[in-house]
Design a protein around this motif. Structure first.
Motif, PDB file in Angstrom:
ATOM      1  N   VAL A 187      31.755 -10.692   2.959  1.00 48.98           N
ATOM      2  CA  VAL A 187      32.540 -11.341   4.013  1.00 48.98           C
ATOM      3  C   VAL A 187      33.161 -12.657   3.541  1.00 48.98           C
ATOM      4  O   VAL A 187      34.037 -13.198   4.212  1.00 48.98           O
ATOM      5  CB  VAL A 187      31.698 -11.584   5.281  1.00 48.98           C
ATOM      6  N   THR A 188      32.731 -13.177   2.394  1.00 53.71           N
ATOM      7  CA  THR A 188      33.377 -14.352   1.815  1.00 53.71           C
ATOM      8  C   THR A 188      33.083 -14.379   0.329  1.00 53.71           C
ATOM      9  O   THR A 188      32.078 -13.802  -0.129  1.00 53.71           O
ATOM     10  CB  THR A 188      32.887 -15.661   2.472  1.00 53.71           C
ATOM     11  N   ASP A 189      33.955 -15.035  -0.441  1.00 52.38           N
ATOM     12  CA  ASP A 189      33.727 -15.118  -1.882  1.00 52.38           C
ATOM     13  C   ASP A 189      33.336 -16.524  -2.325  1.00 52.38           C
ATOM     14  O   ASP A 189      33.335 -16.837  -3.510  1.00 52.38           O
ATOM     15  CB  ASP A 189      34.965 -14.644  -2.647  1.00 52.38           C
ATOM     16  N   HIS A 190      33.000 -17.389  -1.365  1.00 49.78           N
ATOM     17  CA  HIS A 190      32.611 -18.744  -1.731  1.00 49.78           C
ATOM     18  C   HIS A 190      31.196 -18.772  -2.300  1.00 49.78           C
ATOM     19  O   HIS A 190      30.315 -18.047  -1.831  1.00 49.78           O
ATOM     20  CB  HIS A 190      32.698 -19.674  -0.515  1.00 49.78           C
ATOM     21  N   PRO A 191      30.943 -19.613  -3.291  1.00 49.48           N
ATOM     22  CA  PRO A 191      29.606 -19.681  -3.891  1.00 49.48           C
ATOM     23  C   PRO A 191      28.586 -20.302  -2.936  1.00 49.48           C
ATOM     24  O   PRO A 191      28.948 -20.978  -1.967  1.00 49.48           O
ATOM     25  CB  PRO A 191      29.811 -20.571  -5.124  1.00 49.48           C
ATOM     26  N   GLU A 192      27.301 -20.076  -3.240  1.00 47.71           N
ATOM     27  CA  GLU A 192      26.231 -20.572  -2.386  1.00 47.71           C
ATOM     28  C   GLU A 192      26.306 -22.082  -2.193  1.00 47.71           C
ATOM     29  O   GLU A 192      26.082 -22.590  -1.089  1.00 47.71           O
ATOM     30  CB  GLU A 192      24.869 -20.199  -2.979  1.00 47.71           C
ATOM     31  N   GLN A 193      26.599 -22.819  -3.272  1.00 50.97           N
ATOM     32  CA  GLN A 193      26.630 -24.276  -3.159  1.00 50.97           C
ATOM     33  C   GLN A 193      27.633 -24.738  -2.121  1.00 50.97           C
ATOM     34  O   GLN A 193      27.368 -25.682  -1.357  1.00 50.97           O
ATOM     35  CB  GLN A 193      26.965 -24.911  -4.520  1.00 50.97           C
ATOM     36  N   PHE A 194      28.797 -24.086  -2.099  1.00 57.39           N
ATOM     37  CA  PHE A 194      29.825 -24.465  -1.125  1.00 57.39           C
ATOM     38  C   PHE A 194      29.346 -24.190   0.295  1.00 57.39           C
ATOM     39  O   PHE A 194      29.492 -25.030   1.189  1.00 57.39           O
ATOM     40  CB  PHE A 194      31.117 -23.692  -1.404  1.00 57.39           C
ATOM     41  N   ILE A 195      28.780 -23.024   0.519  1.00 59.87           N
ATOM     42  CA  ILE A 195      28.312 -22.655   1.859  1.00 59.87           C
ATOM     43  C   ILE A 195      27.214 -23.611   2.326  1.00 59.87           C
ATOM     44  O   ILE A 195      27.219 -24.071   3.476  1.00 59.87           O
ATOM     45  CB  ILE A 195      27.810 -21.202   1.853  1.00 59.87           C
TER      46      ILE A 195
END
Length: 303
Positions: A187-195
């Protein structure tokens, strides 16, 4: 998920644009069926371009939630507007989101001016229709028909998920034929750190006073899953610009910082399915919103 043949499958990119605080992030979360963008009633909550993916057997749409287009007052604000406007040239369709509870807002006209020479199809998405009577919606539709040649005009309620099927059906009609860009369960391609940093910042937005939210950024210093335990260890630093703001963020005997950590940890544990050990610190970095090296550190790579 069974997919139609590749020749018939449709895929593409759709940008959500508009002035601050019209519900773009709420709409993105509702469309993909999961929270991928933080939400608050503070203007300019979204700073980066947030990608959310909707996959069906017939199509895949990559939605890009952009920062609200506004008149910037610092380098971070300039970046946010540049990031939003850059998407005009990168997507297959633009969703211009307006708040029907605030008709004839000058900020909407400012965004429309930016869209005037765009060749990409533009949908007018009138959000928050659950909060007004139908005559007000029809009046706003008539007003905006005279301002721009929209490919579609679709009233929705992101909060109550009304008319979202109509919106996705309209999107399917304009998307080009093409392959899936992402796995069906992504559902998203953002890395864990960003989330993680965004979830922490969201809790700050909800809990602090007017002078604090816009000057806050979150850096993830350490993210570690230790083999001997089922715990996710996170060390994060909340940056702000003044000592007085640091005092507010920490609170009396650390009460505010503990509350931020408690709320963030609860959401992170639900998201990752692990126990979370979250350590938060607060540091002052004066005028960081105008310092390119700090902006790059927080993921604003094009400054």
């Amino acid at each position: 998920m069974t997919k139609t043949s590749e020749a018939q499958y449709r895929s593409g990119f759709a940008a959500l644009v508009g002035r601050p605080n019209v519900g773009k992030s709420t709409l993105l979360n509702a469309l993909v069926g999961q929270k991928v963008a933080i939400m608050s009633n503070r203007p300019q909550t979204t700073r980066n371009r947030i990608r959310g993916v909707l996959t069906t057997p017939e199509m895949q749409i990559v939605f890009i939630d952009t920062p609200g287009i506004h008149k910037p007052h610092h380098r971070l604000g300039e970046y946010m507007v540049e990031a939003a406007e850059a998407t005009f040239r990168e997507v297959d369709v633009i969703l211009f989101v307006c708040d029907v509870t605030q008709p004839n807002h000058p900020g909407d006209d400012h965004v429309l001016e930016k869209l005037k020479n765009v060749q990409t199809p533009v949908f007018l998405v009138l959000n928050k229709v659950d909060a007004v009577e139908k005559p007000k919606i029809l009046e706003m539709i008539a007003t905006y028909r005279d301002k721009h040649s929209f490919a579609e005009i679709i009233p929705v309620s992101a909060k109550h998920q009304e008319q979202l099927d109509v919106l996705t059906a309209a999107l399917a009609r304009v998307l080009p034929e093409g392959p899936q860009f992402y796995p069906a369960d992504m559902v998203t391609d953002h890395p864990e750190q960003f989330i993680i940093s965004e979830i922490i910042r969201e809790k700050v937005l909800h809990l602090t006073r007017e002078e604090v939210p816009h000057s806050v950024a979150v850096g993830i210093e350490q993210l570690e899953r230790r083999e001997a335990s089922d715990v996710l260890y996170i060390h994060a630093v909340i940056y702000t610009e003044r000592d007085s703001q640091k005092g507010i963020l920490i609170g009396k005997r650390g009460a505010m910082l503990r509350k931020v950590g408690q709320l963030a940890r609860q959401e992170l544990e639900a998201l990752f399915g692990n126990k979370v050990y979250l350590e938060l610190w607060v540091k002052v970095k004066k005028d960081w919103r105008n310092e390119p090296s700090m902006l790059r550190r927080f993921g604003f790579d094009d400054v």
